[in-house]
Design a protein around this motif. Structure first.
Motif, PDB file in Angstrom:
ATOM      1  N   ALA A 133      -4.256  -6.213 -12.577  1.00  0.00           N
ATOM      2  CA  ALA A 133      -3.949  -5.900 -11.050  1.00  0.00           C
ATOM      3  C   ALA A 133      -3.674  -6.921 -10.286  1.00  0.00           C
ATOM      4  N   LEU A 134      -4.476  -7.613  -9.747  1.00  0.00           N
ATOM      5  CA  LEU A 134      -4.490  -8.661  -8.788  1.00  0.00           C
ATOM      6  C   LEU A 134      -3.714 -10.125  -8.981  1.00  0.00           C
ATOM      7  N   LEU A 135      -3.886 -10.464 -10.561  1.00  0.00           N
ATOM      8  CA  LEU A 135      -2.858 -12.008 -10.841  1.00  0.00           C
ATOM      9  C   LEU A 135      -1.301 -10.504 -10.916  1.00  0.00           C
ATOM     10  N   ALA A 136      -1.341  -9.392 -10.859  1.00  0.00           N
ATOM     11  CA  ALA A 136       0.315  -8.901 -11.075  1.00  0.00           C
ATOM     12  C   ALA A 136       1.027  -8.452  -9.425  1.00  0.00           C
ATOM     13  N   ARG A 137      -0.068  -8.683  -8.451  1.00  0.00           N
ATOM     14  CA  ARG A 137       0.149  -8.326  -7.043  1.00  0.00           C
ATOM     15  C   ARG A 137       1.063 -10.184  -6.140  1.00  0.00           C
ATOM     16  N   GLU A 138      -0.150 -10.679  -6.691  1.00  0.00           N
ATOM     17  CA  GLU A 138       0.334 -12.430  -6.722  1.00  0.00           C
ATOM     18  C   GLU A 138       1.088 -12.960  -7.226  1.00  0.00           C
ATOM     19  N   LEU A 139       1.805 -12.040  -8.593  1.00  0.00           N
ATOM     20  CA  LEU A 139       3.423 -12.797  -9.144  1.00  0.00           C
ATOM     21  C   LEU A 139       4.582 -12.134  -8.210  1.00  0.00           C
ATOM     22  N   ASP A 140       4.379 -11.484  -7.054  1.00  0.00           N
ATOM     23  CA  ASP A 140       5.430  -9.927  -7.252  1.00  0.00           C
ATOM     24  C   ASP A 140       5.141  -9.370  -7.805  1.00  0.00           C
ATOM     25  N   GLY A 141       4.951  -8.501  -8.450  1.00  0.00           N
ATOM     26  CA  GLY A 141       4.596  -7.576  -8.769  1.00  0.00           C
ATOM     27  C   GLY A 141       5.263  -7.904 -10.467  1.00  0.00           C
ATOM     28  N   ARG A 142       5.130  -8.810 -10.631  1.00  0.00           N
ATOM     29  CA  ARG A 142       5.674  -8.874 -12.541  1.00  0.00           C
ATOM     30  C   ARG A 142       4.606  -7.880 -13.059  1.00  0.00           C
ATOM     31  N   PRO A 143       4.705  -7.216 -14.763  1.00  0.00           N
ATOM     32  CA  PRO A 143       3.871  -6.650 -15.522  1.00  0.00           C
ATOM     33  C   PRO A 143       3.299  -8.353 -15.866  1.00  0.00           C
ATOM     34  N   VAL A 144       1.195  -8.030 -15.635  1.00  0.00           N
ATOM     35  CA  VAL A 144       0.618  -8.781 -15.956  1.00  0.00           C
ATOM     36  C   VAL A 144      -0.129  -8.210 -17.560  1.00  0.00           C
ATOM     37  N   THR A 145      -0.709  -8.289 -17.902  1.00  0.00           N
ATOM     38  CA  THR A 145      -1.603  -8.279 -18.969  1.00  0.00           C
ATOM     39  C   THR A 145      -2.709  -9.339 -19.394  1.00  0.00           C
ATOM     40  N   ARG A 160       5.299 -20.382 -11.532  1.00  0.00           N
ATOM     41  CA  ARG A 160       6.480 -20.802 -10.875  1.00  0.00           C
ATOM     42  C   ARG A 160       6.888 -22.184 -10.679  1.00  0.00           C
ATOM     43  N   HIS A 161       5.963 -22.922 -12.111  1.00  0.00           N
ATOM     44  CA  HIS A 161       6.982 -23.763 -12.225  1.00  0.00           C
ATOM     45  C   HIS A 161       7.949 -24.227 -13.554  1.00  0.00           C
ATOM     46  N   PHE A 162       8.010 -22.794 -13.883  1.00  0.00           N
ATOM     47  CA  PHE A 162       9.047 -22.432 -14.894  1.00  0.00           C
ATOM     48  C   PHE A 162      10.050 -21.247 -14.314  1.00  0.00           C
ATOM     49  N   ASP A 163       9.925 -21.006 -13.050  1.00  0.00           N
ATOM     50  CA  ASP A 163      10.242 -20.122 -12.587  1.00  0.00           C
ATOM     51  C   ASP A 163      10.764 -18.693 -13.397  1.00  0.00           C
ATOM     52  N   TRP A 164       9.367 -18.834 -14.218  1.00  0.00           N
ATOM     53  CA  TRP A 164      10.057 -16.817 -14.976  1.00  0.00           C
ATOM     54  C   TRP A 164      10.099 -16.379 -13.821  1.00  0.00           C
ATOM     55  N   ASP A 165      10.647 -15.043 -14.853  1.00  0.00           N
ATOM     56  CA  ASP A 165      10.678 -13.670 -13.952  1.00  0.00           C
ATOM     57  C   ASP A 165      10.365 -12.492 -14.860  1.00  0.00           C
ATOM     58  N   GLY A 166       9.336 -12.739 -15.537  1.00  0.00           N
ATOM     59  CA  GLY A 166       8.839 -12.022 -16.608  1.00  0.00           C
ATOM     60  C   GLY A 166       8.192 -11.282 -16.891  1.00  0.00           C
ATOM     61  N   PRO A 167       7.536 -10.081 -17.397  1.00  0.00           N
ATOM     62  CA  PRO A 167       5.735  -9.799 -18.061  1.00  0.00           C
ATOM     63  C   PRO A 167       5.295 -10.901 -18.642  1.00  0.00           C
ATOM     64  N   VAL A 168       3.880 -11.632 -17.961  1.00  0.00           N
ATOM     65  CA  VAL A 168       3.065 -12.291 -18.673  1.00  0.00           C
ATOM     66  C   VAL A 168       2.111 -12.072 -19.218  1.00  0.00           C
ATOM     67  N   GLY A 169       1.745 -12.465 -19.456  1.00  0.00           N
ATOM     68  CA  GLY A 169       0.058 -12.320 -20.742  1.00  0.00           C
ATOM     69  C   GLY A 169      -0.760 -13.537 -20.214  1.00  0.00           C
ATOM     70  N   VAL A 170      -2.088 -13.467 -19.633  1.00  0.00           N
ATOM     71  CA  VAL A 170      -2.724 -14.466 -19.238  1.00  0.00           C
ATOM     72  C   VAL A 170      -4.620 -14.155 -20.144  1.00  0.00           C
ATOM     73  N   THR A 171      -5.327 -15.289 -20.371  1.00  0.00           N
ATOM     74  CA  THR A 171      -6.453 -15.111 -20.954  1.00  0.00           C
ATOM     75  C   THR A 171      -6.966 -15.203 -19.952  1.00  0.00           C
ATOM     76  N   MET A 208       2.079 -12.355 -26.592  1.00  0.00           N
ATOM     77  CA  MET A 208       2.065 -11.787 -27.513  1.00  0.00           C
ATOM     78  C   MET A 208       1.449 -10.441 -26.920  1.00  0.00           C
ATOM     79  N   ALA A 209       0.533 -10.706 -26.030  1.00  0.00           N
ATOM     80  CA  ALA A 209      -0.611  -9.103 -25.524  1.00  0.00           C
ATOM     81  C   ALA A 209       0.607  -9.149 -24.880  1.00  0.00           C
ATOM     82  N   ALA A 210       1.657  -9.592 -24.179  1.00  0.00           N
ATOM     83  CA  ALA A 210       2.116  -9.498 -22.879  1.00  0.00           C
ATOM     84  C   ALA A 210       3.661  -8.731 -23.257  1.00  0.00           C
ATOM     85  N   LYS A 211       3.951  -8.841 -24.525  1.00  0.00           N
ATOM     86  CA  LYS A 211       5.534  -8.091 -25.516  1.00  0.00           C
ATOM     87  C   LYS A 211       4.721  -7.213 -25.329  1.00  0.00           C
TER      88      LYS A 211
END
Length: 245
Positions: free
Chosen positions: A90-102, A52-63, A241-244
């Motif tokens: 699934a946890l992070l996608a839910r917390e990020l309002d449904g954004r796709p998370v890898t 949210r610091h970047f107002d990002w509203d798309g896919p997110v990759g997480v290590t 890269m993984a989220a792409k």
């Protein structure tokens, strides 16, 4: 093309949009401290803060610093044990309002980034990327193909997990000189080399910003050794890269 990457570590959680054409951060990364202890809900809140610091509203990759299969975290050596078995994607996608998370292993992400944009680019044979920090992460490649979730930091060294003796945290906790720490790191790398016979080691993590302090002190390793070019941003880049996909 830009995709957002987040790198969860034992001490810090950092992220930024990544320019995948250049293989570099598109903006200066934002970092928050990893909560101690670090249960899923607390860490998820930090990931949300970084995104949210970047107002990002798309896919997110997480290590994640542990074994990850199909978005589920299977081990948590340097995190709270309550992570084991959690569907973290699934946890992070839910917390990020449904954004796709890898979600993927942190060292695997850093390794893929180094093999694509960094010190391992164009290299065949067997390459091992080691990320040195709170623990020791590893990424193993054969002719450019990743063997995921190797977690070689947990090989036994003198009766202990190797990362408890040769990680950067071990250096700091033991107030070790560069020479003494390089001796321990040499023993660890010799052991890994005995098992896998790599052509190249790439050394990543924050300590890769200071290769002159310790790489010349590594002894008894036949393979070529290079510092990571992406340094401590490799995990963020690999996550994006993984989220792409």
């Amino acid at each position: 093309m830009q995709i957002f990457g987040v790198d969860i570590g034992g001490s810090g959680i950092k992220g930024a949009p990544v320019d995948l054409e250049r293989g570099d951060l598109a903006q200066e990364r934002h970092k928050v401290l990893t909560p101690q202890p670090a249960p899923p809900d607390g860490v998820a809140g930090c990931v949300v803060e970084v995104v949210r610091h970047f107002d990002w509203d798309g896919p997110v990759g997480v290590t994640f610093p542990g074994v990850v299969t199909a978005g589920v975290t299977r081990t948590a050596a340097n995190m709270d044990k309550s992570w084991i078995g959690v569907d973290t994607a699934a946890l992070l996608a839910r917390e990020l309002d449904g954004r796709p998370v890898t979600v993927l292993n942190d060292a695997d992400a850093a390794g893929v980034a180094e093999m694509t944009y960094g010190a391992g680019r164009g290299r065949g044979g067997t390459v091992i990327v080691l990320t040195l920090g709170t623990g020791i992460g590893s990424a193993l490649f054969t002719d450019g193909r990743l063997v995921p979730n190797t977690e070689l930091g947990h090989l036994e060294l003198k009766g202990h997990d190797a990362e408890t003796r040769a990680s950067v945290k071990a250096k700091e906790d033991g107030d070790l000189t560069w020479e003494r720490w390089a001796h321990r790191l040499s023993k660890y790398m010799q052991h890994v080399e005995m098992l896998f016979s790599p052509d190249l080691f790439v050394i990543g993590g924050g300590v890769s910003r200071k290769p002159e302090k310790f790489l010349p002190l590594i002894e008894g390793v036949r393979a070529e050794i290079l510092p990571a070019r992406l340094q401590n941003n490799a995990g963020i880049v690999g996550a994006a890269m993984a989220a792409k996909g």
